[in-house]
Design a protein around this motif. Structure first.
Motif, PDB file in Angstrom:
ATOM      1  N   HIS A  46      -3.999   0.372   3.063  1.00  0.00           N
ATOM      2  CA  HIS A  46      -3.916  -1.144   3.113  1.00  0.00           C
ATOM      3  C   HIS A  46      -4.229  -1.859   4.383  1.00  0.00           C
ATOM      4  O   HIS A  46      -4.864  -2.996   4.108  1.00  0.00           O
ATOM      5  CB  HIS A  46      -2.645  -1.590   2.368  1.00  0.00           C
ATOM      6  CG  HIS A  46      -2.156  -0.807   1.136  1.00  0.00           C
ATOM      7  ND1 HIS A  46      -2.875  -1.148  -0.209  1.00  0.00           N
ATOM      8  CD2 HIS A  46      -1.145  -0.172   0.622  1.00  0.00           C
ATOM      9  CE1 HIS A  46      -2.304  -0.319  -0.995  1.00  0.00           C
ATOM     10  NE2 HIS A  46      -1.349   0.151  -0.680  1.00  0.00           N
TER      11      HIS A  46
ATOM     12  N   CYS B 251      -4.035  -6.870   0.100  1.00  0.00           N
ATOM     13  CA  CYS B 251      -3.623  -5.537   0.720  1.00  0.00           C
ATOM     14  C   CYS B 251      -3.034  -6.050   2.024  1.00  0.00           C
ATOM     15  O   CYS B 251      -1.861  -5.149   2.253  1.00  0.00           O
ATOM     16  CB  CYS B 251      -4.859  -4.860   1.262  1.00  0.00           C
ATOM     17  SG  CYS B 251      -5.733  -3.972  -0.235  1.00  0.00           S
TER      18      CYS B 251
ATOM     19  N   VAL C 199       0.628  -6.145   0.764  1.00  0.00           N
ATOM     20  CA  VAL C 199       1.591  -5.151   0.109  1.00  0.00           C
ATOM     21  C   VAL C 199       2.723  -4.893   1.192  1.00  0.00           C
ATOM     22  O   VAL C 199       2.511  -4.376   2.379  1.00  0.00           O
ATOM     23  CB  VAL C 199       0.618  -3.931   0.058  1.00  0.00           C
ATOM     24  CG1 VAL C 199       1.553  -2.702  -0.504  1.00  0.00           C
ATOM     25  CG2 VAL C 199      -0.415  -4.281  -1.080  1.00  0.00           C
TER      26      VAL C 199
ATOM     27  N   ARG D  97       2.001  -0.600   4.640  1.00  0.00           N
ATOM     28  CA  ARG D  97       0.441  -0.961   4.819  1.00  0.00           C
ATOM     29  C   ARG D  97      -0.225   0.056   5.675  1.00  0.00           C
ATOM     30  O   ARG D  97      -1.469   0.377   5.421  1.00  0.00           O
ATOM     31  CB  ARG D  97       0.003  -2.279   5.179  1.00  0.00           C
ATOM     32  CG  ARG D  97       0.645  -3.516   4.334  1.00  0.00           C
ATOM     33  CD  ARG D  97       0.028  -4.743   4.484  1.00  0.00           C
ATOM     34  NE  ARG D  97       0.484  -5.340   5.634  1.00  0.00           N
ATOM     35  CZ  ARG D  97       1.655  -6.129   5.651  1.00  0.00           C
ATOM     36  NH1 ARG D  97       2.394  -6.309   4.669  1.00  0.00           N
ATOM     37  NH2 ARG D  97       2.143  -6.372   6.966  1.00  0.00           N
TER      38      ARG D  97
ATOM     39  N   ILE E 217      -5.039   2.617  -1.174  1.00  0.00           N
ATOM     40  CA  ILE E 217      -5.564   2.121  -2.266  1.00  0.00           C
ATOM     41  C   ILE E 217      -5.488   3.088  -3.540  1.00  0.00           C
ATOM     42  O   ILE E 217      -5.264   2.574  -4.610  1.00  0.00           O
ATOM     43  CB  ILE E 217      -6.904   1.195  -1.919  1.00  0.00           C
ATOM     44  CG1 ILE E 217      -7.476   0.390  -3.289  1.00  0.00           C
ATOM     45  CG2 ILE E 217      -7.989   2.180  -1.693  1.00  0.00           C
ATOM     46  CD1 ILE E 217      -6.739  -0.883  -3.316  1.00  0.00           C
TER      47      ILE E 217
ATOM     48  N   ASN F  79      -2.021   3.605  -4.710  1.00  0.00           N
ATOM     49  CA  ASN F  79      -1.718   2.486  -5.261  1.00  0.00           C
ATOM     50  C   ASN F  79      -1.862   2.010  -6.673  1.00  0.00           C
ATOM     51  O   ASN F  79      -1.006   1.974  -7.347  1.00  0.00           O
ATOM     52  CB  ASN F  79      -2.143   1.210  -4.257  1.00  0.00           C
ATOM     53  CG  ASN F  79      -1.481  -0.156  -5.068  1.00  0.00           C
ATOM     54  OD1 ASN F  79      -2.100  -0.802  -5.855  1.00  0.00           O
ATOM     55  ND2 ASN F  79      -0.556  -0.519  -4.441  1.00  0.00           N
TER      56      ASN F  79
ATOM     57  N   PRO G 242      -2.651  -5.108  -5.216  1.00  0.00           N
ATOM     58  CA  PRO G 242      -4.307  -4.852  -5.364  1.00  0.00           C
ATOM     59  C   PRO G 242      -4.908  -4.869  -6.689  1.00  0.00           C
ATOM     60  O   PRO G 242      -6.041  -5.241  -6.829  1.00  0.00           O
ATOM     61  CB  PRO G 242      -4.354  -3.646  -4.619  1.00  0.00           C
ATOM     62  CG  PRO G 242      -3.305  -3.303  -3.565  1.00  0.00           C
ATOM     63  CD  PRO G 242      -2.280  -4.121  -4.140  1.00  0.00           C
TER      64      PRO G 242
END
Lengths: 280, 781
Positions: A74, A94, A97, A103, A108, A111, A121
């Protein structure tokens, strides 16, 4: 805080990872969704296949479309000039998050595989028409983000499949924004709204809208989009869009003890207006 | 010395080890051969235990033993605050449930294994067959006829009914009053959430019959007393060590079953046993705070003179009576109903009710926040009712300044105070009158600003032991301390109290440095180990600085007297001719002739040349029993804006003027106020433990239980006034709880002030945006 026993192995390539995984296993990327669940003993995979060292899964490329490797963190996405330029809403989401430590580890791919409806996201990916690229033993396939998120913590991934990347159309000529109403306890979204607007002068020619947090999955909001498209984004259009978005998400509402569904539904309207104002 | 060490904001001496992770907490201590204990806990709030099958668990790798309630031959966990004249019932509290569980998390079995993961695996494999019973969580509901009976020997679930004031006199005041305002106030359950969860490790030497218990305790001497009582070991064979303890906020005062169980298992198995709580367990089984349903009324004249306050309080006790639980909603609550005002009539009926929640006990402020909230809430209600500004109502009713004792209707004698000075200072800092103008302008523009003002005083520095005895506290409330100076002139201060994050190693060293002139870096404050330290009753109730601090000041003064006499002898001068300054004794008129405190200490140890009748050594001990409580006070003000579209509250300014007497270390005082304010504001805005109707804790993790975050707060604007306590050797008052006591009503009243134009008059805490928004919608309809 004491997970059940599990085996751990690290994969060097996507093929190796796919060969190593079995039905009672899970891929381990950043671990920031998976490990808390294991520590609470809400899930107990028998083995983990660590995909963090697979080079082909990481990184951001901007050749026409934007492609983001599954293990890209992120923090990398939030800080990427390419993402900021081609999909500012995703960089914003992002960047919201968890906290900085989350992060720096969270990815991604992990997630969206986890598919927490209150995470940030997914809402942007659905709004912006992203594609999720998946590799399995049977080969590669791609699924639109809207179809990828099926229900609460449920995705279109089949057993043994691995997300390799997500792709987004270049949105550098749109005005997009992600606006989040964070839950005071968890800082997940009570409601998160992503909008992507194409403008011709003062007129909105196309609007893409998705809502998360208030819903069991990120939901594309056709009614709100129709209310915004063709308008000058004036107050009347925003009110109409706010009313429409509440209907758009009515079948998908989620809530908790402190912030019930009815409140979140109302807040989706408020934050839709704020997201449009932030974008335009 | 160029600057006085007393009053200087030196950095906390404990911080380097805390910040760098070098501090050693209970769970950091490793013993060879230790077994790990996991507790099998009830998933039901109220159920009969039909059977327990541990065969599968016992057969698992690494599992040494599984024990259930029937195996444990410990005495029950005691309740140690037996409030008088209340028909108090103290139901049996076995360390492991026998036959019946009474809240989610109640222990039913323990597993001992060679590793923590295996212990948890085996705990999950213990099969318990339950027969679920109806549960009750709300204390008012639990006190009604027909509620599920939680203990057979606590009829109607009423553990006590405490009502020490004259009801007829109170009723007469209310009947005659121009104005009576009423409110049902919910003091929601709070989770103390110390940064370090609880832990305990025990080691038993069968040959010497000595038990050592390392545990997360605010009061290791009390833990020793209770562990001795439940295990049957002689107290002198029990050593309790509270190593580094990462916060408590009251939650580490009680002696819990877990600490008794590791002790019992270590004795039974002959090997060390460790248990460390998870955060989920911490939320389920470590004590909760507050949990009152209050029916409150205030009587006033139409000119805003407060005439009386009365309340009926249903105080949730949870499934068992925790160590100090009965004293919290009674002695520490009802006696505070006068606050800083000239209120001549108070009445409190406090009903302690068993429920199927986790046991409640002291949580920062402990009874006093619940009293201050109801007073301040009712003052605002009176103001609204008679159309007077709430600050003006307070101004009209504040007790005038007093220096040495003020008797109030609740039976206390306040020590000293200048409430109007703190009040006016806070109003000036806030720009109160200007704000009212700005508020009106904002409202015209559709914005909702609000201001809340709290004037408070509270009773802390617990307390005179004679009073402790009179109110049923099963212990004394004095402290003791030894100031021990080594031959090389370094100081160990041994204290019976047990600080756990307050910065007392710094402030107490400053007291000694002030009295004796040793550099503060040469003074070590030693605490936490019952074998190393003298007896003391612990760190809670904002008492360590006032009580232990007094003991240390007096011990230091005794040493100084000895040093003066020895210095006079060494310099062949009369004691009357000795002058002291900055750690040095000199002869009047001969400033070149001097003995430093370190030189005197060395000579006292060598004892080569002592005055007639003086014993060698340089060490003094002091027991100190305070003659009265101390009563810090002040005024807090909050300014908020409410977003009517969402219900979100923006805390824009927070002003706190506190008077804790002379400040030993202003930075530490500020830190205590900051932390206290944050915890109190969090009660108003976001914290609240919620159980489902069947007793499941729905806020079981920080995903749902809202801890305050730094970005919720503005920079605090602090001010102070200084009114010494007349009865204290150095005039200081406690400051550990003032922030928590003052801040909840301050922010609550600010929010309700903002919402007043919308017609919103009451919202249960916490003021989540969903509730605020809902209240706005309801008022608009």
């Amino acid at each position: 805080m004491w997970p059940n026993k599990f085996e751990y192995a690290r994969a060097g390539s996507v093929d190796e990872a796919l060969a190593m995984i079995s039905d009672d296993g899970k891929f381990l990327a950043g671990g920031h969704s998976l490990l808390p669940v294991m520590k609470l003993r809400l899930d107990a995979p028998a083995h983990l296949v660590d995909i963090n060292r697979i080079e082909s899964l990481s990184g951001i490329s901007a050749n026409g479309d934007l492609t983001i490797g599954a293990t890209t963190t992120h923090a990398e996405i939030a800080g990427s000039a390419a993402v900021q330029s081609m999909c500012a809403a995703l960089a914003s989401a992002c960047g919201q998050v968890g906290d900085q430590a989350v992060r720096n580890f969270g990815t991604i791919g992990g997630n969206i595989a986890h598919a927490d409806p209150a995470s940030d996201p997914p809402t942007v990916l659905v709004a912006c028409g992203a594609t999720v690229n998946i590799q399995g033993a049977a080969g590669a396939r791609s699924v639109g983000a809207e179809d990828f998120f099926v229900d609460l913590f449920e995705t279109a991934l089949d057993d043994g499949e691995l997300i390799t990347s997500v792709s987004l159309p270049n949105c550098s000529d749109c005005q997009c924004a992600y606006v989040k109403f964070p839950h005071p306890a968890s800082r997940y979204a009570i409601v998160g709204v992503a909008v992507c607007l194409k403008m011709d002068g003062d007129t909105c020619t196309q609007a893409d809208v998705a809502v998360g947090g208030a819903t069991v999955k990120a939901v594309k909001c056709a009614g709100a989009e129709a209310a915004l498209a063709g308008s000058a984004l004036d107050d009347a259009a925003l009110e109409a869009a706010a009313a429409a978005v509440k209907a758009d998400i009515a079948d998908w509402l989620a809530g908790d003890i402190a912030y019930p569904e009815s409140y979140r539904q109302q807040m989706a309207g408020v934050f839709l207006k704020r997201a449009v104002r932030a974008a335009s | 010395m160029s600057t006085r060490i007393f009053g200087s904001g030196i950095k906390r001496r404990e911080d380097p080890r805390l910040i760098t992770g070098e501090a050693r907490y209970t769970d950091d201590i490793k013993l060879p051969g230790v077994l790990h204990m996991a507790v099998v806990r009830s998933p039901y709030a109220h159920a009969n235990i039909v059977s327990i099958d541990s065969a599968a668990a016992e057969a698992m790798d690494g599992v040494v033993a599984v024990f259930t309630g029937d195996d444990i031959d410990l005495a029950g966990m005691p309740t140690a605050w037996l409030i008088p004249d209340s028909d108090l019932k103290t139901p049996e509290h076995p360390a492991l449930a026998k036959g019946k569980v009474r809240y989610v998390g109640d222990g039913v079995a323990i597993v001992l294994a060679d590793d923590r993961y295996r212990a948890q695996d085996a705990a999950d494999a213990v099969v318990v067959d339950y027969e679920e019973l109806p549960a009750v969580i709300d204390p008012e509901a639990a006190a009604q006829a027909g509620a599920p009976l939680i203990h057979d020997d606590v009829e109607g679930n009423i553990a006590f009914r405490w009502a020490p004031f004259d009801k007829e006199a109170s009723d007469a005041v209310f009947e005659a009053a121009d104005v009576v305002v009423s409110e049902r106030i919910l003091q929601q359950r709070l989770l103390p959430t110390a940064m370090e969860t609880r832990a305990a490790m025990a080691q038993y030497n069968a040959a010497t019959q000595e038990l050592t218990l390392w545990c997360t305790s605010q009061n290791p001497h009390i833990h020793r007393f209770i562990i001795s009582a439940v295990t049957g070991l002689n107290e002198n064979k029990v050593r309790v060590i509270a190593p580094e303890v990462g916060g408590g906020f009251g939650s580490k005062i009680p002696c819990y079953p877990d600490e008794a169980l590791v002790s019992w298992a270590a004795m039974k198995l002959g090997v060390p046993v460790k248990w460390a709580e998870t955060r989920s367990e911490n939320y389920q089984v470590t004590i909760h705070g507050r949990d009152h349903v209050q029916h409150v009324q205030m009587a006033a004249s139409s000119e805003g003179k407060i005439l009386g306050v009365r309340a009926t309080v249903y105080a949730g006790m949870g499934g068992y009576l925790s160590t100090a639980a009965p004293g919290i909603p009674t002695i520490l609550h009802g006696l505070l109903y006068v606050g800083p005002y000239t209120i001549d009539s108070v009445y409190c009926e406090s009903i302690g009710v068993m429920t199927n929640g986790a046991p409640t006990d002291a949580y920062r402020g402990a009874g006093r926040p619940e009293a201050t909230f109801l007073l301040e809430r009712m003052v605002d209600n009176v103001a609204r009712e008679i159309g007077m500004d709430p600050a003006e109502v307070r101004r009209k009713n504040l007790i005038p300044a007093f220096e040495d004792g003020y008797d109030v209707a609740a039976g206390l004698t306040y020590d000293s105070g200048d409430y109007p000075a703190a009040f006016e200072k806070a109003l000036n800092m806030a720009g109160y009158d200007d704000f009212r103008q700005a508020q009106a302008e904002a409202l015209a523009a559709g914005r909702y600003l609000g201001i809340g003002v709290t004037a408070y005083t509270e009773m802390c520095g617990l307390g005179p032991s004679q009073v402790a005895g009179a109110v049923g506290f099963q212990g004394g409330l004095w402290e003791s301390a030894t100031v021990r100076v080594t031959p090389t002139g370094k100081v160990q201060a041994l204290i019976g109290a047990s600080p756990h994050g307050q910065g007392s190693e710094t402030t107490l060293a400053q007291i000694i440095a002030e009295e004796l002139g040793f550099p503060v870096e040469d003074i070590e404050v030693v605490h936490g180990d019952t074998t190393e330290t003298p007896m003391g009753w612990g760190t809670y109730g904002s008492r360590t600085t006032p009580v232990t601090g007094a003991a240390l000041a007096k011990a230091s003064q005794k040493l100084k007297d000895k040093a003066r006499a020895l210095a006079a002898h060494l310099m062949e001068a009369s004691v009357d001719d000795i002058e002291y300054a900055d750690g040095s004794f000199s002869v009047k008129g001969s400033p070149d002739q001097a003995q430093s405190i370190q030189e005197v200490a060395l000579m006292a140890h060598l004892a080569w040349n002592m005055p007639e009748g003086m014993d060698p050594g340089f060490e003094e001990s002091q027991f100190y029993d305070p003659p009265n409580f101390v009563y810090p006070f002040g005024t807090h003000i909050a300014i908020v804006e409410v977003d009517a579209a969402t219900g979100v509250i923006d805390l824009q300014r927070y002003i706190a003027v506190d008077d804790c007497g002379p400040q030993i270390n202003p930075e530490i005082v500020a830190g205590q106020i900051h932390g206290g304010v944050v915890q109190g504001v969090a009660q108003a805005l976001c914290e609240g433990a919620i159980y489902s109707d069947d007793g499941q804790l729905l806020t079981g993790t920080m995903q749902d239980y809202c801890m305050p975050k730094a970005d919720m707060f503005p920079n605090f604007e602090l001010g102070e006034t200084v009114t010494p306590s007349p009865h204290h050797p150095i005039g200081v008052k406690g400051v550990g709880e003032t922030g928590t006591i003052a801040s909840t009503p301050t922010v609550y009243n600010a929010v309700l002030d903002a919402l007043a134009p919308l017609g919103v008059e009451q919202i249960d805490m916490p003021l989540t945006s969903a509730k605020v928004w809902g209240a706005i919608q309801a008022a608009r309809q």
